[in-house]
Scaffold this active site. Structure first.
Site, PDB file in Angstrom:
ATOM      1  N   SER A 277      -4.063  -4.168 -52.992  1.00  0.00           N
ATOM      2  CA  SER A 277      -4.631  -3.306 -53.640  1.00  0.00           C
ATOM      3  C   SER A 277      -5.489  -4.606 -54.765  1.00  0.00           C
ATOM      4  CB  SER A 277      -4.026  -2.658 -54.685  1.00  0.00           C
ATOM      5  OG  SER A 277      -4.484  -2.033 -55.672  1.00  0.00           O
ATOM      6  N   LYS A 283       1.205  -3.557 -54.429  1.00  0.00           N
ATOM      7  CA  LYS A 283       0.889  -2.794 -53.346  1.00  0.00           C
ATOM      8  C   LYS A 283       1.024  -3.486 -52.155  1.00  0.00           C
ATOM      9  CE  LYS A 283      -0.692   1.282 -54.385  1.00  0.00           C
ATOM     10  NZ  LYS A 283      -0.555   2.493 -53.494  1.00  0.00           N
ATOM     11  N   GLU A 290      -3.799   4.458 -41.611  1.00  0.00           N
ATOM     12  CA  GLU A 290      -4.609   5.689 -42.155  1.00  0.00           C
ATOM     13  C   GLU A 290      -5.910   5.382 -41.274  1.00  0.00           C
ATOM     14  OE1 GLU A 290      -4.567   4.708 -46.527  1.00  0.00           O
ATOM     15  OE2 GLU A 290      -2.443   4.954 -46.451  1.00  0.00           O
TER      16      GLU A 290
END
Ligand code: ARG
Length: 463
Positions: A277, A283, A290
């Site tokens: 991130s 993160k 995804e």
């Protein structure tokens, strides 16, 4: 504007019309197939006495020269041509002169494009099947290594009964095996050659369609010239198979995203397949999973598009069918990319076996087995279900699990319980007693692995 027609026209084509009509920006993708088809056509024309040997030799040399020059970069496919067929023919005439004008004898762009599209997709079916095979190999290895890796099986995303990682991966093995076999079926059904169908009604030249079909490795020629130039069923079948592959990948990605979450901690996606991130330093995101899940939409879209394009087309060729290309190419490239990335991600993913086992031990995944235990002691299943239901409620209240209760507590709920209950509802027993074909017990799984091994050893793509 370089066009293959003009004799009957008194005006230049409007530039916008020309641009709207042109397909070279995307049909250049099957440049090599166009050359291959043209060579087969010319070789056949000579065999049939329609061209002389000298003409054939000059044309074949010209075509291979064009292919060579494009491949090595000295000739560029430019958009001054309407489509790839015009590019090849115009360049051939430029290169060899008069003989080049004979290439299109007994042929129409309608059967030509039908052939090119088929040659292209037929080759891609094999490439995709190869990638599905790679994924099956990865799945097989994970299965082989995880026959005793216990984890919870879910229904409604609620813990249901314990299974093994091998069993869970085995479900995906089945899905991708079916995908592989679907591609095999499609390959066999599409493998008939449309060349020689002309514009729609065949041709008056004595073409040998069996010969051109065999030159290009087809089973034989297609049997109706109108159908040949307007059939895109094989594209629809392929896009349907690709949509199914994407659906399987997407489900798998969804699971990996859940398993990779902080809460589950069943797996860890390798750093090479994760992203960070820009603001939150802690993160590590499953972007690849995804994105694959997201790209499923565009492949489904291509299927719906082609079905819609085809639904109102009267026989035979109509220009609508030019719309088959971009969406097919995009779907093929998308699926190949997703399969390769998914396989890489799966191969490098770490499974947290301990977390999986702990999770399988919680959540009352042995409740069915506790009921089955009572049935074994003579209690009717419906009553056993009720007793274990009360047991679960008791455990929830005490924040514990069935195995952690004392025999006294168990007997209080049902006197039928005895000391052997603990072994009967242990995680190991719960899995290992499930031995019907297709169940997660080790002996059952080993038989499945044998049959999977056998499947992997017979590669239909090589036949
Ligand atoms: N670019 C065309 C297509 O993809 C080639 C066939 C053209 N045929 C015709 N009659 N306009 O369908």
């Amino acid at each position: 504007m370089a066009q293959l027609w003009g004799g009957r026209f008194t005006k230049e084509t409007d530039q916008l019309v020309y641009n709207f009509n042109a397909s070279i920006s995307f049909d250049k993708k099957f440049f090599e197939e166009d050359i291959e088809g043209s060579i087969a056509h010319v070789v056949m024309l000579e065999k049939q006495g329609i061209l002389t040997e000298e003409e054939k030799n000059i044309i074949v040399k010209g075509l291979t020269g064009i292919r060579h020059d494009v491949q090595e970069g000295s000739l560029t496919i430019t958009e001054e041509y309407e489509d790839i067929h015009s590019f090849v023919e115009a360049n051939l005439i430029k290169r060899i002169g008069e003989a080049g004008k004979k290439l299109h004898t007994g042929r129409s762009r309608n059967d030509q494009v039908a052939l090119d599209m088929k040659l292209y997709t037929r080759a891609e079916v094999l490439h995709i099947a190869e990638e599905v095979y790679e994924l099956l190999t990865t799945l097989h290895t994970i299965m082989d290594n995880n026959l005793d890796t216990y984890m919870p099986g879910f229904t409604h995303l609620q813990k249901a009964q314990p299974i093994t990682l091998a069993h869970h991966m085995g479900a995906y093995f089945e899905m991708f095996r079916r995908d592989s076999l679907r591609l095999k079926d499609i390959y066999a059904r599409m493998n008939y050659c449309p060349l020689g169908s002309g514009a729609l009604a065949g041709t008056t030249y004595p073409l040998d369609r069996n010969y051109t079909a065999s030159l290009m490795g087809f089973e034989g020629p297609t049997l109706n010239s109108m159908d040949s130039v307007s059939d895109r069923d094989y594209v629809i079948e392929l896009l349907s198979a690709l949509s199914t592959i994407m659906m399987h990948l997407s489900r798998f990605c969804e699971e990996i995203i859940i398993w990779n979450s902080n809460e589950y901690h069943f797996v860890e996606i390798d750093d090479a397949y994760s992203t960070g991130s820009s603001i939150m330093p802690q993160k590590k995101n499953p972007d690849i999973a995804e994105l694959i899940r997201g790209k499923t939409g565009r492949v489904y879209g291509s299927l719906v598009s082609i079905l819609t394009v085809m639904k109102g087309i009267p026989l035979a060729y109509n220009k609508d069918m030019q719309e088959d290309k971009e969406l097919t190419f995009d779907a093929i490239d998308t699926v190949k990319g997703c399969l390769a990335l998914f396989n890489g991600m799966l191969k490098t993913m770490k499974f947290h076996r301990e977390s999986m086992a702990v999770s399988a031990m919680n959540g009352f995944t042995n409740a069915t087995d506790a009921a089955d235990y009572l049935v074994g002691k003579g209690v009717a299943f419906r009553d056993a279900h009720e007793i274990v239901g009360r047991l679960v409620l008791y455990c929830i209240d005490k924040d514990t699990c069935i195995d952690a209760l004392s025999i006294g507590e168990l007997k209080e709920i049902s006197p039928v319980f005895e000391d052997d209950v603990y072994d009967a509802i242990s995680l190991k027993t719960c899995v290992e007693k499930r031995l019907t074909i297709g169940a997660p017990g080790k002996d059952a799984m080993e038989k499945v692995l044998d049959s999977n091994r056998e499947f992997l050893s017979k590669r239909w793509m090589d036949e």
